[in-house]
Design a protein around this motif. Structure first.
Motif, PDB file in Angstrom:
ATOM      1  N   LEU A 171       0.881  -1.150   0.000  1.00 55.92           N
ATOM      2  CA  LEU A 171       0.000   0.000   0.000  1.00 55.92           C
ATOM      3  C   LEU A 171       0.919   1.201   0.000  1.00 55.92           C
ATOM      4  O   LEU A 171       1.658   1.429   0.959  1.00 55.92           O
ATOM      5  N   ASP A 172       0.911   1.949  -1.090  1.00 54.53           N
ATOM      6  CA  ASP A 172       1.818   3.078  -1.252  1.00 54.53           C
ATOM      7  C   ASP A 172       1.072   4.374  -0.952  1.00 54.53           C
ATOM      8  O   ASP A 172      -0.070   4.542  -1.381  1.00 54.53           O
ATOM      9  N   GLU A 184      -3.175  16.607   2.283  1.00 53.76           N
ATOM     10  CA  GLU A 184      -3.989  15.499   1.785  1.00 53.76           C
ATOM     11  C   GLU A 184      -3.075  14.368   1.320  1.00 53.76           C
ATOM     12  O   GLU A 184      -1.920  14.584   0.981  1.00 53.76           O
ATOM     13  N   HIS A 185      -3.634  13.161   1.306  1.00 47.47           N
ATOM     14  CA  HIS A 185      -2.831  12.005   0.889  1.00 47.47           C
ATOM     15  C   HIS A 185      -3.554  11.179  -0.168  1.00 47.47           C
ATOM     16  O   HIS A 185      -4.757  11.322  -0.375  1.00 47.47           O
ATOM     17  N   LEU A 186      -2.766  10.340  -0.795  1.00 49.10           N
ATOM     18  CA  LEU A 186      -3.240   9.403  -1.806  1.00 49.10           C
ATOM     19  C   LEU A 186      -2.689   8.039  -1.436  1.00 49.10           C
ATOM     20  O   LEU A 186      -1.508   7.913  -1.094  1.00 49.10           O
ATOM     21  N   SER A 187      -3.546   7.023  -1.485  1.00 52.75           N
ATOM     22  CA  SER A 187      -3.129   5.644  -1.242  1.00 52.75           C
ATOM     23  C   SER A 187      -3.426   4.812  -2.480  1.00 52.75           C
ATOM     24  O   SER A 187      -4.516   4.936  -3.051  1.00 52.75           O
ATOM     25  N   VAL A 188      -2.494   3.973  -2.875  1.00 51.74           N
ATOM     26  CA  VAL A 188      -2.697   3.097  -4.022  1.00 51.74           C
ATOM     27  C   VAL A 188      -1.987   1.772  -3.760  1.00 51.74           C
ATOM     28  O   VAL A 188      -0.898   1.753  -3.191  1.00 51.74           O
ATOM     29  N   VAL A 189      -2.628   0.679  -4.146  1.00 55.32           N
ATOM     30  CA  VAL A 189      -2.009  -0.640  -4.014  1.00 55.32           C
ATOM     31  C   VAL A 189      -1.196  -0.917  -5.276  1.00 55.32           C
ATOM     32  O   VAL A 189      -1.723  -0.867  -6.389  1.00 55.32           O
ATOM     33  N   LYS A 245       1.398  -4.089 -11.927  1.00 55.95           N
ATOM     34  CA  LYS A 245       2.553  -3.364 -12.477  1.00 55.95           C
ATOM     35  C   LYS A 245       2.374  -1.838 -12.477  1.00 55.95           C
ATOM     36  O   LYS A 245       3.086  -1.120 -13.168  1.00 55.95           O
ATOM     37  N   LYS A 246       1.422  -1.342 -11.686  1.00 60.83           N
ATOM     38  CA  LYS A 246       1.222   0.102 -11.591  1.00 60.83           C
ATOM     39  C   LYS A 246       2.436   0.751 -10.938  1.00 60.83           C
ATOM     40  O   LYS A 246       3.142   0.130 -10.149  1.00 60.83           O
ATOM     41  N   GLN A 247       2.633   2.023 -11.291  1.00 67.66           N
ATOM     42  CA  GLN A 247       3.692   2.831 -10.699  1.00 67.66           C
ATOM     43  C   GLN A 247       3.062   4.110 -10.174  1.00 67.66           C
ATOM     44  O   GLN A 247       2.007   4.528 -10.650  1.00 67.66           O
ATOM     45  N   LEU A 248       3.718   4.721  -9.199  1.00 69.54           N
ATOM     46  CA  LEU A 248       3.257   6.005  -8.689  1.00 69.54           C
ATOM     47  C   LEU A 248       4.387   7.004  -8.837  1.00 69.54           C
ATOM     48  O   LEU A 248       5.519   6.726  -8.412  1.00 69.54           O
ATOM     49  N   PHE A 249       4.073   8.140  -9.454  1.00 65.82           N
ATOM     50  CA  PHE A 249       5.033   9.231  -9.515  1.00 65.82           C
ATOM     51  C   PHE A 249       4.720  10.179  -8.373  1.00 65.82           C
ATOM     52  O   PHE A 249       3.615  10.722  -8.287  1.00 65.82           O
ATOM     53  N   VAL A 250       5.700  10.354  -7.488  1.00 60.23           N
ATOM     54  CA  VAL A 250       5.583  11.220  -6.318  1.00 60.23           C
ATOM     55  C   VAL A 250       6.492  12.419  -6.551  1.00 60.23           C
ATOM     56  O   VAL A 250       7.721  12.273  -6.567  1.00 60.23           O
ATOM     57  N   PRO A 251       5.924  13.619  -6.747  1.00 59.10           N
ATOM     58  CA  PRO A 251       6.765  14.781  -7.040  1.00 59.10           C
ATOM     59  C   PRO A 251       7.497  15.309  -5.813  1.00 59.10           C
ATOM     60  O   PRO A 251       7.202  14.920  -4.679  1.00 59.10           O
ATOM     61  N   ARG A 252       8.431  16.207  -6.048  1.00 55.17           N
ATOM     62  CA  ARG A 252       9.111  16.883  -4.947  1.00 55.17           C
ATOM     63  C   ARG A 252       8.071  17.610  -4.098  1.00 55.17           C
ATOM     64  O   ARG A 252       7.057  18.072  -4.618  1.00 55.17           O
ATOM     65  N   GLY A 253       8.344  17.698  -2.807  1.00 59.11           N
ATOM     66  CA  GLY A 253       7.430  18.382  -1.901  1.00 59.11           C
ATOM     67  C   GLY A 253       6.396  17.457  -1.282  1.00 59.11           C
ATOM     68  O   GLY A 253       5.477  17.915  -0.614  1.00 59.11           O
ATOM     69  N   PHE A 254       6.543  16.163  -1.494  1.00 59.74           N
ATOM     70  CA  PHE A 254       5.634  15.168  -0.933  1.00 59.74           C
ATOM     71  C   PHE A 254       6.385  14.261   0.038  1.00 59.74           C
ATOM     72  O   PHE A 254       7.559  13.950  -0.173  1.00 59.74           O
ATOM     73  N   ALA A 255       5.682  13.817   1.088  1.00 54.74           N
ATOM     74  CA  ALA A 255       6.181  12.723   1.924  1.00 54.74           C
ATOM     75  C   ALA A 255       5.726  11.429   1.260  1.00 54.74           C
ATOM     76  O   ALA A 255       4.696  11.388   0.579  1.00 54.74           O
ATOM     77  N   HIS A 256       6.495  10.365   1.490  1.00 63.08           N
ATOM     78  CA  HIS A 256       6.189   9.090   0.857  1.00 63.08           C
ATOM     79  C   HIS A 256       6.421   7.959   1.856  1.00 63.08           C
ATOM     80  O   HIS A 256       7.361   7.998   2.652  1.00 63.08           O
ATOM     81  N   GLY A 257       5.561   6.971   1.799  1.00 58.00           N
ATOM     82  CA  GLY A 257       5.729   5.786   2.630  1.00 58.00           C
ATOM     83  C   GLY A 257       4.967   4.623   2.036  1.00 58.00           C
ATOM     84  O   GLY A 257       4.145   4.801   1.135  1.00 58.00           O
ATOM     85  N   PHE A 258       5.242   3.428   2.562  1.00 54.70           N
ATOM     86  CA  PHE A 258       4.496   2.269   2.082  1.00 54.70           C
ATOM     87  C   PHE A 258       4.416   1.196   3.156  1.00 54.70           C
ATOM     88  O   PHE A 258       5.271   1.100   4.030  1.00 54.70           O
ATOM     89  N   LEU A 259       3.342   0.420   3.078  1.00 61.67           N
ATOM     90  CA  LEU A 259       3.104  -0.719   3.959  1.00 61.67           C
ATOM     91  C   LEU A 259       3.163  -1.979   3.114  1.00 61.67           C
ATOM     92  O   LEU A 259       2.459  -2.088   2.093  1.00 61.67           O
ATOM     93  N   VAL A 260       3.964  -2.935   3.537  1.00 62.05           N
ATOM     94  CA  VAL A 260       4.126  -4.183   2.798  1.00 62.05           C
ATOM     95  C   VAL A 260       2.957  -5.125   3.122  1.00 62.05           C
ATOM     96  O   VAL A 260       2.679  -5.402   4.282  1.00 62.05           O
ATOM     97  N   LEU A 261       2.277  -5.584   2.079  1.00 67.94           N
ATOM     98  CA  LEU A 261       1.078  -6.413   2.228  1.00 67.94           C
ATOM     99  C   LEU A 261       1.349  -7.908   2.087  1.00 67.94           C
ATOM    100  O   LEU A 261       0.477  -8.715   2.423  1.00 67.94           O
ATOM    101  N   GLU A 262       2.517  -8.273   1.547  1.00 69.89           N
ATOM    102  CA  GLU A 262       2.879  -9.691   1.359  1.00 69.89           C
ATOM    103  C   GLU A 262       4.333  -9.906   1.767  1.00 69.89           C
ATOM    104  O   GLU A 262       5.174  -9.032   1.527  1.00 69.89           O
TER     105      GLU A 262
END
Length: 181
Positions: free
Chosen positions: A82-83, A97-102, A108-125
């Motif tokens: 969960l990104d 505000e935040h955005l969550s995407v699996v 094979k989806k990708q997420l582009f996170v621009p400068r000025g954003f915090a980023h994190g992820f939770l491992v599901l498997e």
């Protein structure tokens, strides 16, 4: 490549074209010309990173300050995560505000996170492998973050706190209200 705008300006979900046949598949994960044309942002990635983690590992929410800020293009090679991206640009209409995407090895989806954003992820498997390109080099002195469970962000991490594996360093991150921006 299909580029989907998100509710956060300059943050995009990217679906590369996958070519399947009896041998397996082929996918072009990144092409600078195609990327620039699709998102309208000229990014020069200078560093690739990869992590392998167990189910329940939560990494983040991280970002770098000032001239060391980083844009990231993230994807999952194996497993699923969960990104999450959080807009920390003070003058942005979507600040806080935040955005969550699996992201999975299957979609094979990708997420582009621009400068000025915090980023994190939770491992599901278990044994998930996460990969990301950065447009700026890592600088330890400029690294900071926001605590994953900040109430003002209201992120649904989809797991109970008892199931999360979080580094001591990430547990000490400040709330958004107290973060350096």
């Amino acid at each position: 490549m299909i580029v989907n705008e998100t509710k956060l300006k300059d943050c995009f979900i990217i679906e590369p074209q996958v070519f399947n046949d009896k041998r397996g598949y082929f996918v072009e994960n990144y092409n600078q010309k195609t990327f620039k044309k699709a998102v309208g942002i000229d990014v020069e990635f200078v560093q690739d990173n990869e992590s392998k983690s167990s189910k329940g590992v939560l990494r983040g929410l991280h970002y770098q300050l000032g001239s060391f800020a980083q844009a990231k293009l993230v994807r999952v090679i194996k497993g699923s995560v969960l990104d999450v991206a959080v807009d920390l640009r003070p003058n942005s209409a979507t600040f806080g505000e935040h955005l969550s995407v699996v992201l999975t090895e299957q979609n094979k989806k990708q997420l582009f996170v621009p400068r000025g954003f915090a980023h994190g992820f939770l491992v599901l498997e278990d044994h998930s492998i996460f990969s990301y390109k950065c447009d700026n080099f890592y600088n330890k002195e400029s690294e900071t973050g926001v605590i994953y469970n900040d109430e003002t962000l209201g992120i649904d991490w989809t797991m109970t706190e008892d199931d999360l594996i979080i580094s001591d360093k990430d547990l000490l991150l400040p709330t958004l209200k107290n973060a350096r921006l």
